[in-house]
Design an enzyme around this catalytic site. Structure first.
Site, PDB file in Angstrom:
ATOM      1  N   ARG A   1      23.771  36.398  31.229  1.00  0.00           N
ATOM      2  CA  ARG A   1      23.902  37.238  30.034  1.00  0.00           C
ATOM      3  C   ARG A   1      25.347  37.334  29.560  1.00  0.00           C
ATOM      4  O   ARG A   1      25.646  37.245  28.382  1.00  0.00           O
ATOM      5  CB  ARG A   1      23.431  38.666  30.356  1.00  0.00           C
ATOM      6  CG  ARG A   1      21.994  38.970  30.161  1.00  0.00           C
ATOM      7  CD  ARG A   1      21.798  40.453  30.437  1.00  0.00           C
ATOM      8  NE  ARG A   1      22.969  41.051  31.069  1.00  0.00           N
ATOM      9  CZ  ARG A   1      23.188  41.035  32.381  1.00  0.00           C
ATOM     10  NH1 ARG A   1      22.312  40.535  33.207  1.00  0.00           N
ATOM     11  NH2 ARG A   1      24.299  41.561  32.886  1.00  0.00           N
ATOM     12  N   ILE A   2      26.296  37.524  30.532  1.00  0.00           N
ATOM     13  CA  ILE A   2      27.697  37.701  30.145  1.00  0.00           C
ATOM     14  C   ILE A   2      28.258  36.379  29.608  1.00  0.00           C
ATOM     15  O   ILE A   2      28.983  36.348  28.616  1.00  0.00           O
ATOM     16  CB  ILE A   2      28.526  38.248  31.328  1.00  0.00           C
ATOM     17  CG1 ILE A   2      27.962  39.611  31.758  1.00  0.00           C
ATOM     18  CG2 ILE A   2      29.993  38.366  30.958  1.00  0.00           C
ATOM     19  CD1 ILE A   2      28.678  40.257  32.927  1.00  0.00           C
TER      20      ILE A   2
ATOM     21  N   HIS B   1      40.929  44.732  38.653  1.00  0.00           N
ATOM     22  CA  HIS B   1      39.468  44.784  38.522  1.00  0.00           C
ATOM     23  C   HIS B   1      39.062  45.801  37.444  1.00  0.00           C
ATOM     24  O   HIS B   1      38.443  46.825  37.740  1.00  0.00           O
ATOM     25  CB  HIS B   1      38.813  45.116  39.867  1.00  0.00           C
ATOM     26  CG  HIS B   1      37.358  44.753  39.915  1.00  0.00           C
ATOM     27  ND1 HIS B   1      36.718  44.362  41.075  1.00  0.00           N
ATOM     28  CD2 HIS B   1      36.397  44.732  38.957  1.00  0.00           C
ATOM     29  CE1 HIS B   1      35.443  44.117  40.817  1.00  0.00           C
ATOM     30  NE2 HIS B   1      35.225  44.322  39.537  1.00  0.00           N
ATOM     31  N   ILE B   2      39.407  45.467  36.199  1.00  0.00           N
ATOM     32  CA  ILE B   2      39.145  46.407  35.096  1.00  0.00           C
ATOM     33  C   ILE B   2      38.096  45.903  34.105  1.00  0.00           C
ATOM     34  O   ILE B   2      37.997  46.430  32.992  1.00  0.00           O
ATOM     35  CB  ILE B   2      40.442  46.737  34.312  1.00  0.00           C
ATOM     36  CG1 ILE B   2      41.111  45.442  33.794  1.00  0.00           C
ATOM     37  CG2 ILE B   2      41.396  47.563  35.143  1.00  0.00           C
ATOM     38  CD1 ILE B   2      42.035  45.679  32.622  1.00  0.00           C
ATOM     39  N   GLY B   3      37.319  44.898  34.505  1.00  0.00           N
ATOM     40  CA  GLY B   3      36.335  44.328  33.572  1.00  0.00           C
ATOM     41  C   GLY B   3      35.489  45.373  32.862  1.00  0.00           C
ATOM     42  O   GLY B   3      35.233  45.280  31.668  1.00  0.00           O
TER      43      GLY B   3
ATOM     44  N   SER C   1      34.840  37.346  37.478  1.00  0.00           N
ATOM     45  CA  SER C   1      33.570  37.468  38.210  1.00  0.00           C
ATOM     46  C   SER C   1      33.786  38.167  39.547  1.00  0.00           C
ATOM     47  O   SER C   1      33.803  39.398  39.610  1.00  0.00           O
ATOM     48  CB  SER C   1      32.921  36.097  38.381  1.00  0.00           C
ATOM     49  OG  SER C   1      33.728  35.223  39.142  1.00  0.00           O
ATOM     50  N   ARG C   2      34.003  37.385  40.604  1.00  0.00           N
ATOM     51  CA  ARG C   2      34.246  37.948  41.923  1.00  0.00           C
ATOM     52  C   ARG C   2      35.302  37.099  42.630  1.00  0.00           C
ATOM     53  O   ARG C   2      35.320  35.870  42.502  1.00  0.00           O
ATOM     54  CB  ARG C   2      32.957  37.957  42.760  1.00  0.00           C
ATOM     55  CG  ARG C   2      31.998  39.082  42.404  1.00  0.00           C
ATOM     56  CD  ARG C   2      32.573  40.442  42.811  1.00  0.00           C
ATOM     57  NE  ARG C   2      31.696  41.565  42.560  1.00  0.00           N
ATOM     58  CZ  ARG C   2      31.738  42.339  41.473  1.00  0.00           C
ATOM     59  NH1 ARG C   2      32.581  42.127  40.500  1.00  0.00           N
ATOM     60  NH2 ARG C   2      30.908  43.365  41.362  1.00  0.00           N
TER      61      ARG C   2
ATOM     62  N   GLU D   1      40.473  43.376  47.780  1.00  0.00           N
ATOM     63  CA  GLU D   1      40.905  44.340  46.758  1.00  0.00           C
ATOM     64  C   GLU D   1      41.215  45.683  47.396  1.00  0.00           C
ATOM     65  O   GLU D   1      40.385  46.175  48.163  1.00  0.00           O
ATOM     66  CB  GLU D   1      39.811  44.487  45.687  1.00  0.00           C
ATOM     67  CG  GLU D   1      39.598  43.175  44.941  1.00  0.00           C
ATOM     68  CD  GLU D   1      38.573  43.256  43.815  1.00  0.00           C
ATOM     69  OE1 GLU D   1      38.078  44.354  43.501  1.00  0.00           O
ATOM     70  OE2 GLU D   1      38.263  42.196  43.239  1.00  0.00           O
TER      71      GLU D   1
HETATM   72  C1  DGY Z   1      30.525  45.168  38.337  1.00  0.00           C
HETATM   73  O1  DGY Z   1      29.851  46.135  37.999  1.00  0.00           O
HETATM   74  O2  DGY Z   1      30.075  44.267  39.035  1.00  0.00           O
HETATM   75  C2  DGY Z   1      31.943  45.109  37.841  1.00  0.00           C
HETATM   76  O3  DGY Z   1      32.677  44.098  38.427  1.00  0.00           O
HETATM   77  C3  DGY Z   1      32.639  46.426  38.033  1.00  0.00           C
HETATM   78  O4  DGY Z   1      32.779  46.674  39.389  1.00  0.00           O
END
Ligand code: DGY
Length: 328
Positions: free
Chosen positions: A161-162, A291-293, A242-243, A272
Site C-alpha cells: 500500500r505504501i 524513526h519519524i515516518g 522501512s525497517r 534504535e
Molecule cells: C510503524 O508503525 O511500523 C512505523 O514504523 C512507526 O513505528
C-alpha cells in the site's frame, strides 16, 4: 470506579490523552508511566493478570512475555510493523495479534518524498555548510550541485500500500518515472499507476533514487548489501523508511564513503537508537532521522485510535479485520 467485569488491559507505550480517554468505555487499564520503553521483564510484571496488551512496535512481545502472562489472549499493536511480535509463540498460545495497517501511509510517503528531494539537492548537507560559515561566492559552483528530481527514475522496492501511494504521488507530484520490484508482480497496479516492473538488479542499475519499503522478515534481512549498493549508479541516492535490518549498515557506510552511491537517508536502523559511535553518523552524505515516518500528531492519534478500535472489537469477541496475516 473499578468495574471488576471489564477486561484488564496494560498499555505499554506513551499513549496520547485523546486516545487514552476512550479506554475506560470498555476496559480497566493500567499504563507504562516511566521514561523510555519497558523491557520484557517490566511488561511481565506490570501486565500481570491482563487479558490484553496495547503496545507499540518498540515493545517486545517475545515468547518469554507470551508464556509468562497466563490470561493474555490479545495484543493490539499501535504500529504497522509487527516485527516486535514472536509470531510462532503467539500462534502456539492462541493469542490474537493486530496492527494498524493503513493508518500511517500518507505520512510515511510525505517523509519519503521529502528525503528524495533532500538527498538529490543535498539540502541537509548544504544547510550545515551555510551554518558553518563555509558559503563562499566566486568559488567552485559545482560544489553545491546536486541531482534533479523531475524526470528522474524512482525505484521502489516493496509495492504494498505504501509503495503504491509513493509511486502515485512521485509520478504526479514530482513528475518522476517509476520502476518497482515486489515479490509478486502487480499487473493491475502497473496499469493504474503507470509504473514498470523490474527485477531487483535492473531496478538498482536504472534508478536515480531507490526507496526501500519492505517489512523486516528473514527474506529481507540485509536485502541492501554490498553487492546491491555496487549495482546502483554513482549519482544515485538510497532511502530507507522501512525497517533497519533490511540494510547492511556497514556496506552502506562503505558505499557512501567510497562514493559508490552519492547519498542516502535513513529513518530506521538495525539498533534504535543508533549507537552514537556508528561510522554512519560521521558521513556528510547521509541524512539520519530518529524513526519519524509516522511522527505527526494527527497520524500518531489515528494509529492509537485504530489500535484501540482493534482492541475493543477483539475484547468483544469479534475478529478485527486487522489481525496480522500470519495469525489469521
Ligand atoms: C510503524 O508503525 O511500523 C512505523 O514504523 C512507526 O513505528
Amino acid at each position: 470506579m473499578m468495574d471488576k467485569n471489564k477486561p484488564k488491559v496494560f498499555v505499554s507505550y506513551k499513549i496520547m490523552p485523546e486516545a487514552e480517554a476512550v479506554l475506560p468505555e470498555f476496559c480497566e487499564y493500567s499504563k507504562w508511566t516511566r521514561a523510555g520503553t519497558p523491557s520484557e521483564d517490566e511488561i511481565i510484571t506490570l501486565a500481570w493478570g491482563a487479558d490484553a496488551l496495547l503496545v507499540d512496535g518498540a515493545n517486545p512481545i517475545s515468547r518469554k512475555v507470551v508464556e509468562a502472562l497466563p490470561r493474555l489472549r490479545i495484543v493490539s499493536n499501535a504500529s504497522v510493523g509487527y516485527n516486535n511480535f514472536d509470531l510462532a509463540a503467539m500462534k502456539e498460545h492462541n493469542i490474537m495479534g493486530m496492527n494498524v495497517s493503513g493508518a500511517l501511509d500518507d505520512s510515511v510517503v510525505d517523509l519519503a518524498l521529502g528525503l528524495i528531494i533532500a538527498c538529490g539537492r543535498r539540502i541537509c548537507e548544504l544547510d550545515q555548510l551555510v551554518k558553518a560559515g563555509q558559503w563562499q561566492l566566486g568559488g567552485d559552483e559545482t560544489e553545491h550541485f546536486g541531482q534533479d528530481i523531475h524526470n528522474q527514475t524512482l525505484g521502489i522496492i516493496g509495492m504494498g500500500r505504501i509503495g503504491e501511494n509513493l509511486a502515485r504521488r512521485a509520478r504526479l507530484g514530482l513528475e518522476m518515472k517509476v520502476l518497482y520490484h515486489n515479490r509478486n508482480r502487480k499487473p493491475e497496479a502497473e496499469k493504474r499507476l503507470k509504473v514498470t516492473y523490474a527485477t531487483l538488479d535492473d531496478l538498482l542499475e536504472r534508478s536515480d533514487y531507490v526507496v526501500l519499503i519492505t517489512p523486516a522478515t528473514a527474506e529481507t534481512k540485509h536485502l541492501m548489501n554490498r553487492g546491491n549498493f555496487a549495482r546502483m549508479k554513482p549519482t544515485a541516492s538510497f532511502i530507507n523508511v522501512s525497517r533497519g535490518p533490511n540494510v547492511d549498515e556497514i556496506a552502506l557506510a562503505e558505499a557512501l564513503q567510497n562514493r559508490i552511491i552519492a547519498s542516502a537517508a535513513l529513518d530506521v536502523y538495525q539498533q534504535e537508537p543508533i549507537n552514537p559511535d556508528s561510522p554512519l553518523l560521521r558521513l556528510k552524505n547521509l541524512i539520519t532521522l530518529p524513526h519519524i515516518g509516522s511522527a505527526t500528531a494527527a497520524t500518531r492519534l489515528n494509529m492509537s485510535l485504530t489500535a484501540i478500535n482493534n482492541l475493543r472489537q477483539a475484547l468483544a469477541g469479534e475478529r478485527p479485520a486487522l489481525i496480522v496475516p500470519e495469525l489469521r
